[in-house]
Enzyme design. Structure first.
Site, PDB file in Angstrom:
ATOM      1  N   ARG A   1       5.087  10.832  -2.380  1.00  0.00           N
ATOM      2  CA  ARG A   1       4.697  10.618  -0.974  1.00  0.00           C
ATOM      3  C   ARG A   1       5.879  10.877  -0.050  1.00  0.00           C
ATOM      4  O   ARG A   1       6.915  10.220  -0.169  1.00  0.00           O
ATOM      5  CB  ARG A   1       4.233   9.174  -0.813  1.00  0.00           C
ATOM      6  CG  ARG A   1       3.958   8.797   0.612  1.00  0.00           C
ATOM      7  CD  ARG A   1       3.727   7.303   0.735  1.00  0.00           C
ATOM      8  NE  ARG A   1       3.557   6.950   2.130  1.00  0.00           N
ATOM      9  CZ  ARG A   1       3.877   5.785   2.630  1.00  0.00           C
ATOM     10  NH1 ARG A   1       4.367   4.837   1.864  1.00  0.00           N
ATOM     11  NH2 ARG A   1       3.695   5.548   3.907  1.00  0.00           N
TER      12      ARG A   1
ATOM     13  N   TYR B   1      10.921   8.895   1.631  1.00  0.00           N
ATOM     14  CA  TYR B   1      10.916   7.889   0.569  1.00  0.00           C
ATOM     15  C   TYR B   1      11.608   8.313  -0.723  1.00  0.00           C
ATOM     16  O   TYR B   1      11.683   7.525  -1.665  1.00  0.00           O
ATOM     17  CB  TYR B   1       9.470   7.474   0.269  1.00  0.00           C
ATOM     18  CG  TYR B   1       8.780   6.884   1.474  1.00  0.00           C
ATOM     19  CD1 TYR B   1       9.080   5.597   1.914  1.00  0.00           C
ATOM     20  CD2 TYR B   1       7.843   7.623   2.187  1.00  0.00           C
ATOM     21  CE1 TYR B   1       8.460   5.070   3.032  1.00  0.00           C
ATOM     22  CE2 TYR B   1       7.215   7.093   3.306  1.00  0.00           C
ATOM     23  CZ  TYR B   1       7.534   5.823   3.725  1.00  0.00           C
ATOM     24  OH  TYR B   1       6.918   5.299   4.827  1.00  0.00           O
TER      25      TYR B   1
ATOM     26  N   HIS C   1      12.374  -2.541   3.022  1.00  0.00           N
ATOM     27  CA  HIS C   1      11.729  -1.312   3.478  1.00  0.00           C
ATOM     28  C   HIS C   1      12.658  -0.159   3.127  1.00  0.00           C
ATOM     29  O   HIS C   1      13.857  -0.212   3.434  1.00  0.00           O
ATOM     30  CB  HIS C   1      11.453  -1.316   4.981  1.00  0.00           C
ATOM     31  CG  HIS C   1      10.333  -2.207   5.362  1.00  0.00           C
ATOM     32  ND1 HIS C   1       9.006  -1.841   5.202  1.00  0.00           N
ATOM     33  CD2 HIS C   1      10.329  -3.454   5.866  1.00  0.00           C
ATOM     34  CE1 HIS C   1       8.238  -2.836   5.606  1.00  0.00           C
ATOM     35  NE2 HIS C   1       9.014  -3.825   6.005  1.00  0.00           N
TER      36      HIS C   1
ATOM     37  N   ARG D   1      11.535   4.554  13.255  1.00  0.00           N
ATOM     38  CA  ARG D   1      10.268   5.218  12.969  1.00  0.00           C
ATOM     39  C   ARG D   1       9.376   5.157  14.208  1.00  0.00           C
ATOM     40  O   ARG D   1       9.817   4.805  15.301  1.00  0.00           O
ATOM     41  CB  ARG D   1       9.587   4.537  11.773  1.00  0.00           C
ATOM     42  CG  ARG D   1      10.371   4.531  10.460  1.00  0.00           C
ATOM     43  CD  ARG D   1      10.286   5.822   9.664  1.00  0.00           C
ATOM     44  NE  ARG D   1       8.964   6.346   9.447  1.00  0.00           N
ATOM     45  CZ  ARG D   1       8.182   6.086   8.393  1.00  0.00           C
ATOM     46  NH1 ARG D   1       8.590   5.274   7.432  1.00  0.00           N
ATOM     47  NH2 ARG D   1       6.999   6.657   8.289  1.00  0.00           N
TER      48      ARG D   1
ATOM     49  N   GLU E   1      12.314  -9.349   2.161  1.00  0.00           N
ATOM     50  CA  GLU E   1      11.586  -8.115   2.472  1.00  0.00           C
ATOM     51  C   GLU E   1      12.488  -6.893   2.339  1.00  0.00           C
ATOM     52  O   GLU E   1      13.662  -6.936   2.701  1.00  0.00           O
ATOM     53  CB  GLU E   1      11.033  -8.184   3.893  1.00  0.00           C
ATOM     54  CG  GLU E   1      10.192  -6.970   4.268  1.00  0.00           C
ATOM     55  CD  GLU E   1       9.371  -7.208   5.510  1.00  0.00           C
ATOM     56  OE1 GLU E   1       8.487  -8.082   5.473  1.00  0.00           O
ATOM     57  OE2 GLU E   1       9.619  -6.525   6.518  1.00  0.00           O
TER      58      GLU E   1
ATOM     59  N   ALA F   1       2.983  -0.771   5.061  1.00  0.00           N
ATOM     60  CA  ALA F   1       2.437  -0.806   6.418  1.00  0.00           C
ATOM     61  C   ALA F   1       1.888  -2.177   6.804  1.00  0.00           C
ATOM     62  O   ALA F   1       1.765  -2.474   7.999  1.00  0.00           O
ATOM     63  CB  ALA F   1       1.361   0.264   6.574  1.00  0.00           C
TER      64      ALA F   1
ATOM     65  N   ASN G   1       8.081  -5.419  -0.674  1.00  0.00           N
ATOM     66  CA  ASN G   1       7.949  -4.332   0.280  1.00  0.00           C
ATOM     67  C   ASN G   1       6.471  -4.290   0.658  1.00  0.00           C
ATOM     68  O   ASN G   1       5.653  -3.765  -0.087  1.00  0.00           O
ATOM     69  CB  ASN G   1       8.395  -3.002  -0.325  1.00  0.00           C
ATOM     70  CG  ASN G   1       8.357  -1.873   0.682  1.00  0.00           C
ATOM     71  OD1 ASN G   1       7.646  -1.934   1.674  1.00  0.00           O
ATOM     72  ND2 ASN G   1       9.110  -0.822   0.404  1.00  0.00           N
TER      73      ASN G   1
ATOM     74  N   PRO H   1       0.796  -1.222   0.000  1.00  0.00           N
ATOM     75  CA  PRO H   1       0.000   0.000   0.000  1.00  0.00           C
ATOM     76  C   PRO H   1       0.832   1.277   0.000  1.00  0.00           C
ATOM     77  O   PRO H   1       1.846   1.369   0.683  1.00  0.00           O
ATOM     78  CB  PRO H   1      -0.842  -0.111   1.274  1.00  0.00           C
ATOM     79  CG  PRO H   1      -0.157  -1.114   2.120  1.00  0.00           C
ATOM     80  CD  PRO H   1       0.554  -2.038   1.197  1.00  0.00           C
ATOM     81  N   ASN H   2       0.352   2.203  -0.796  1.00  0.00           N
ATOM     82  CA  ASN H   2       0.880   3.562  -0.923  1.00  0.00           C
ATOM     83  C   ASN H   2       2.228   3.655  -1.629  1.00  0.00           C
ATOM     84  O   ASN H   2       2.712   4.752  -1.877  1.00  0.00           O
ATOM     85  CB  ASN H   2       0.942   4.265   0.437  1.00  0.00           C
ATOM     86  CG  ASN H   2      -0.422   4.385   1.065  1.00  0.00           C
ATOM     87  OD1 ASN H   2      -1.360   4.838   0.424  1.00  0.00           O
ATOM     88  ND2 ASN H   2      -0.557   3.948   2.294  1.00  0.00           N
TER      89      ASN H   2
END
Length: 137
Positions: free
Chosen positions: A17, A22, A97, A104, A95, A74, A71, A9-10
């Site tokens: 964004r 990012y 990120h 974070r 994975e 969230a 990735n 998502p996103n």
């Protein structure tokens, strides 16, 4: 090697964004770099904002691709279902990120999906995708 890159998502908003976190490069532009960097691999790409669609794509990848770079966005912090799916398929999942989730917000610091993956690359920006592909061979 046939590698499927899955973004959650996103991540379709990369480049727009929160660029301070990012970056300013869209994933489609970065995918062009990855294909040039790794011509020996067949790289396919999929993005969805929907958890069930990500699960479906992981299940479809099993037996069709040699590996997945994912990735989960969230969903890494919330989705037991994605983690269970990763454990259920017979190809390696790595994975990625872009940001360093350990630095974070507290709710982002744990990844359920990373526990199910063969490796994870966190906080290296988009270069984490390069690292994941290199790790896979």
């Amino acid at each position: 090697m046939r590698i499927l890159i899955i973004n959650g998502p996103n991540l379709n908003l990369l480049g727009r964004r929160e660029p301070e976190i990012y970056g300013r490069v869209s994933f489609e532009d970065y995918l062009f770099h990855l294909r040039k960097q790794f011509p020996q691999h067949e790289l396919s790409y999929y993005q969805s904002n929907h958890e069930g669609c990500l699960i479906d794509k992981l299940q479809e990848a099993d037996g069709t691709f040699d590996a997945v770079v994912m990735n989960p966005g969230a969903y890494a912090h919330t989705s037991i279902a994605l983690a269970d799916c990763i454990r259920s398929i017979n190809i390696p999942v790595v994975e990625v990120h872009i940001s360093d989730i350990s630095k974070r917000e507290p709710y982002r610091q744990h990844s359920y999906t990373a526990e199910a993956c063969k490796a994870h690359f966190v906080g290296f920006g988009l270069e984490g995708y390069d690292m994941a592909i290199t790790f896979l061979g």
